[in-house]
Design an enzyme around this catalytic site. Structure first.
Site, mmCIF file in Angstrom:
data_model
loop_
_atom_site.group_PDB
_atom_site.id
_atom_site.type_symbol
_atom_site.label_atom_id
_atom_site.label_comp_id
_atom_site.label_asym_id
_atom_site.label_seq_id
_atom_site.Cartn_x
_atom_site.Cartn_y
_atom_site.Cartn_z
ATOM 1 N N LYS A 2 -60.014 -2.928 -37.395
ATOM 2 C CA LYS A 2 -58.591 -3.057 -37.060
ATOM 3 C C LYS A 2 -57.791 -1.956 -37.744
ATOM 4 O O LYS A 2 -56.912 -1.342 -37.151
ATOM 5 C CB LYS A 2 -58.064 -4.412 -37.532
ATOM 6 C CG LYS A 2 -58.416 -5.569 -36.643
ATOM 7 C CD LYS A 2 -57.627 -6.794 -37.083
ATOM 8 C CE LYS A 2 -58.182 -8.053 -36.486
ATOM 9 N NZ LYS A 2 -57.669 -9.260 -37.113
ATOM 10 N N GLU A 8 -69.753 -14.299 -36.200
ATOM 11 C CA GLU A 8 -68.615 -14.037 -37.084
ATOM 12 C C GLU A 8 -68.737 -14.890 -38.354
ATOM 13 O O GLU A 8 -68.264 -14.506 -39.420
ATOM 14 C CB GLU A 8 -67.291 -14.334 -36.361
ATOM 15 C CG GLU A 8 -66.111 -13.554 -36.924
ATOM 16 C CD GLU A 8 -64.858 -13.636 -36.072
ATOM 17 O OE1 GLU A 8 -64.431 -12.583 -35.548
ATOM 18 O OE2 GLU A 8 -64.298 -14.725 -35.918
ATOM 19 N N HIS A 51 -84.671 -13.756 -13.562
ATOM 20 C CA HIS A 51 -84.773 -12.575 -12.707
ATOM 21 C C HIS A 51 -84.125 -11.380 -13.391
ATOM 22 O O HIS A 51 -83.758 -10.404 -12.741
ATOM 23 C CB HIS A 51 -84.125 -12.877 -11.359
ATOM 24 C CG HIS A 51 -84.744 -14.070 -10.722
ATOM 25 N ND1 HIS A 51 -85.876 -13.995 -9.946
ATOM 26 C CD2 HIS A 51 -84.441 -15.391 -10.835
ATOM 27 C CE1 HIS A 51 -86.220 -15.226 -9.565
ATOM 28 N NE2 HIS A 51 -85.380 -16.080 -10.105
HETATM 29 O O1 LIG Z 1 -55.868 -16.061 -33.539
HETATM 30 P P1 LIG Z 1 -55.686 -14.639 -33.999
HETATM 31 O O2 LIG Z 1 -55.084 -14.561 -35.350
HETATM 32 O O3 LIG Z 1 -54.923 -13.850 -32.982
HETATM 33 O O4 LIG Z 1 -57.113 -14.000 -34.128
HETATM 34 C C1 LIG Z 1 -57.975 -13.862 -33.033
HETATM 35 C C2 LIG Z 1 -59.380 -13.569 -33.482
HETATM 36 O O5 LIG Z 1 -59.411 -12.375 -34.240
HETATM 37 C C3 LIG Z 1 -60.294 -12.526 -35.351
HETATM 38 O O6 LIG Z 1 -59.534 -12.640 -36.480
HETATM 39 C C4 LIG Z 1 -61.150 -11.368 -35.494
HETATM 40 O O7 LIG Z 1 -60.349 -10.237 -35.499
HETATM 41 C C5 LIG Z 1 -61.039 -13.819 -35.055
HETATM 42 O O8 LIG Z 1 -61.581 -14.383 -36.186
HETATM 43 C C6 LIG Z 1 -59.987 -14.599 -34.383
HETATM 44 O O9 LIG Z 1 -60.495 -15.694 -33.692
#
Ligand SMILES: O=P(O)(O)OC[C@H]1O[C@](O)(CO)[C@@H](O)[C@@H]1O
Length: 529
Positions: free
Chosen positions: A461, A324, A353
Site C-alpha cells: 500500500k 492473510e 478438465h
Molecule cells: O475493510 P477495509 O478497511 O477497507 O479493508 C479491506 C481489506 O484490506 C485489508 O486490510 C488488506 O489490505 C484486508 O485485511 C481487509 O479485509
C-alpha cells in the site's frame, strides 16, 4: 497408503467427524497420517484450545494491534466479555434486519423511485469476499433485491458494472463497506459510483449506506453528508472474519436471505468446535490435518474443490481467510518463520478438465479438500430430476466424479479430506464459514503465529502511494515543459529521482495508452494538453 477396500472402509468409518446438528461431515480417512499422530499432537492441540478459550474470553489475541478478536461473539453475543459489546451486537443485528425490512416494505425509498430494486456493495478483501460468497451460494431468482459487487479500482470493471445497472441506478442502494474507512480502492469505487449518480442527476447520500469503524474517514463523511444509514464495524472484528457482522448480514438481509440461519449455523459450529475432545472437534481435526500435510511449515498447498457451482467462490474466500491469517514472517516470539498455507481451487467437476491432471500425475505438492453437497437442489422432488442415463441424473454424475477423483488421487499417493454437507443452506454455510475460521485459529496456535494482523499488506500500500505521488510530480514537470520531449531517463534526471526511472517509464506508458496527460513520440514522451 492402504489400498485394501475393506480396510479403507474401516478407516473411513473411524476417521470421520459428524456434526449432525449442522449436517456436515468431515472425513480425513484419505490423509496419510500415522496411527500415533493424534496422540502425539494432543498436547499441542490442547494448548490451542486454551489459547482459543482466552481469545473468546476477550484476551488481547492480536498483540501487534493490541486488539481483542471477537468474531465468535457476533453470533453468540452473550459470550462477549462485556455487556456493552453484547448490546452493540444485538442492537446492530436488530437494526439491520429492520432496515432491510423497511427497504423491502417501501418504508425506506429512494428519492426518485418507488422502491429500491438493487444493492451495490462497494468494498474489497474482507469487506467484499464474504458477502460475495454468501450472495452466490444462497441467491435465487426469488431474491428480494439484485446484488452487485464493486471490489476493485479497475475502471473497465467499474464501467461494466455501472452500465449493467444503468437505468436502475435511481433505485440502487449503495453499501460502502470499509472497516478502516480509508482503503483507496473502496474510496475510488465510491467516487466512481457517486459520479455516475451525479451524471444522472441523482443524489448519492439518500441512497448510500456506510458500514465502517466509528469515526473513520468514511464514517465522518457519511455523517457529514447525511447518508441514509451507518452501521458499525468494530475494531475487534477482522475484515476476513467479518461476514457475520453487518458486513455480511446487511447485504444478505437486503437480498432476502436467511440471516438468522447463517448466524445460527455459525453459532452451532462454534459450540461444536469449542469442545476439547479432539475426535469430535472438526475444526481441530482439520487444523491438525493441515499441520500433518504441510509439516507445520506450509510445505504443501491446500486445494479446495467444491463439487457445487454455488460454492465456486469458497476457494477465493478461504484464500484470504487462510493466507492473510497464516502467511506471516515472524512467530509470536519474534523468530523469522515465513509461515503460510497456500490455497487455490475452483469447482468440480469442472476442474477435472483443467488442473486435476496435474494433481493426479504431476507435482505432489498439495493436499485437497473436497466439499460435496448431498442434496442436489433445494426442495428436491418438486420437479422430477432428469435421468440422463437409465437411473442416473446429472447430480449422480457429479457425485460419481467426486468419488472418482478422490480415488484417483489417493491411488497415486495424493492426500485429501472431504467435507460432506447434507444440504447447502444458510445454516450449513454459516457453519462451514465458522468451521474454517476456527481451524485457522487452531492452526495459528499450532505454529505459534498471530493470525489476526496483516502487516505485510501495508508494504504494498505504501509503495503504491509513493508511485501515485511520483505521477503527480511527473505531470507537473511535464506541464512546465510543454514543448519538450523526454526519455524516461531525462525525466528521472529532471525530477532528480534517477532511482525511479523504471517507475516513471511505466507511468508514462500507462498515461500515453490512455491519452491522458502524456503523448508518445517514438521512444520519447511529451505533455499532452
Ligand atoms: O475493510 P477495509 O478497511 O477497507 O479493508 C479491506 C481489506 O484490506 C485489508 O486490510 C488488506 O489490505 C484486508 O485485511 C481487509 O479485509
Amino acid at each position: 497408503m492402504d489400498h485394501d477396500p475393506a480396510e479403507l472402509w474401516r478407516r473411513y468409518q473411524k476417521h470421520q467427524t459428524r456434526s449432525r446438528s449442522v449436517g456436515i461431515n468431515l472425513d480425513v480417512s484419505r490423509m496419510n497420517f500415522s496411527p500415533r499422530y493424534w496422540s502425539k499432537m494432543e498436547p499441542a492441540i490442547q494448548q490451542a484450545y486454551e489459547a482459543m478459550q482466552q481469545l473468546e474470553a476477550g484476551a488481547i489475541a492480536n498483540p501487534d494491534e493490541k486488539r481483542m478478536v471477537g468474531h465468535y461473539w457476533l453470533r453468540t453475543p452473550e459470550l462477549a466479555p462485556d455487556k456493552k459489546i453484547a448490546t452493540q451486537i444485538r442492537e446492530t443485528n436488530d437494526r439491520l434486519v429492520r432496515f432491510a425490512r423497511e427497504v423491502h416494505d417501501k418504508v425506506i425509498t429512494p428519492p426518485r423511485s418507488a422502491r429500491f430494486t438493487d444493492v451495490m456493495l462497494v468494498g474489497i478483501g474482507g469487506s467484499a469476499l464474504g458477502p460475495q460468497l454468501v450472495a452466490d451460494a444462497l441467491g435465487t431468482k426469488r431474491d428480494k433485491m439484485r446484488v452487485h459487487f464493486l471490489d476493485n479500482t479497475d475502471p473497465d470493471g467499474i464501467r461494466r458494472l455501472l452500465e449493467s445497472i444503468q437505468t436502475r441506478l435511481k433505485s440502487t442502494l449503495v453499501l460502502v463497506v470499509s472497516k478502516s474507512g480509508s482503503t483507496p480502492e473502496t474510496r475510488n469505487g465510491m467516487l466512481e459510483v457517486r459520479a455516475a449518480f451525479e451524471g444522472q442527476d441523482l443524489q448519492f447520500a439518500p441512497q448510500a449506506v456506510a458500514i465502517t469503524g466509528e469515526d473513520s474517514k468514511l464514517d465522518k463523511q457519511a455523517k457529514k453528508e447525511k447518508w441514509l444509514e451507518r452501521f458499525p464495524m468494530w475494531d475487534w472484528v477482522g475484515g476476513r472474519t467479518s461476514v457475520t457482522s453487518a458486513v455480511g448480514l446487511l447485504p444478505a438481509a437486503l437480498q432476502g436471505l436467511d440471516v438468522k440461519g447463517l448466524l445460527d449455523g455459525a453459532a452451532e459450529m462454534d459450540r461444536l468446535t469449542r469442545g476439547t475432545n479432539t475426535k469430535r472437534n472438526p475444526a481441530a481435526r482439520m487444523a491438525l490435518m493441515w499441520y500433518h500435510a504441510t509439516n507445520g511449515k506450509g510445505a504443501k498447498d491446500l486445494v479446495i474443490l467444491p463439487y457445487k457451482d454455488r460454492l465456486l467462490l469458497l476457494s477465493r474466500y478461504l484464500q484470504q481467510l487462510i493466507m492473510e491469517s497464516l502467511g506471516k514472517e515472524t512467530d509470536l516470539d519474534g523468530n523469522t518463520v515465513h509461515q503460510g498455507l497456500s490455497v487455490y481451487g475452483n469447482k468440480g467437476s469442472t476442474d477435472q478438465h483443467a488442473f486435476v491432471q496435474q494433481l493426479r500425475e504431476g507435482l505432489n505438492n498439495f493436499f485437497a479438500t473436497f466439499v460435496i453437497v448431498q442434496q442436489d437442489v433445494p426442495r428436491p422432488g418438486t420437479q422430477p430430476m432428469l435421468e440422463v442415463d437409465p437411473d442416473i441424473s446429472s447430480g449422480d454424475y457429479l457425485l460419481g466424479f467426486w468419488q472418482g477423483t478422490r480415488q484417483a488421487l489417493y491411488e497415486n499417493g495424493r492426500e485429501s479430506m472431504t467435507l460432506a454437507l447434507d444440504k447447502l443452506d444458510a445454516k450449513s454455510l454459516g457453519a462451514l464459514i465458522a468451521l474454517y475460521e476456527r481451524a485457522v485459529g487452531f492452526y495459528a496456535s499450532l505454529v505459534n503465529i498471530n493470525a489476526y494482523h496483516q502487516p505485510g499488506v501495508e508494504a504494498g500500500k505504501k509503495a503504491a502511494a509513493s508511485v501515485l505521488e511520483l505521477q503527480k510530480k511527473m505531470i507537473a514537470y511535464l506541464k512546465k515543459h510543454p514543448d519538450d520531449t523526454f526519455s524516461p531517463e531525462d525525466l528521472a534526471a529532471g525530477l532528480k529521482q534517477p532511482e525511479h526511472v523504471e517507475t516513471l517509464f511505466h507511468l508514462l506508458e500507462h498515461l500515453a495508452a490512455n491519452k491522458r496527460h502524456v503523448a508518445r513520440h517514438r521512444n520519447r514522451f511529451a505533455y499532452l494538453s
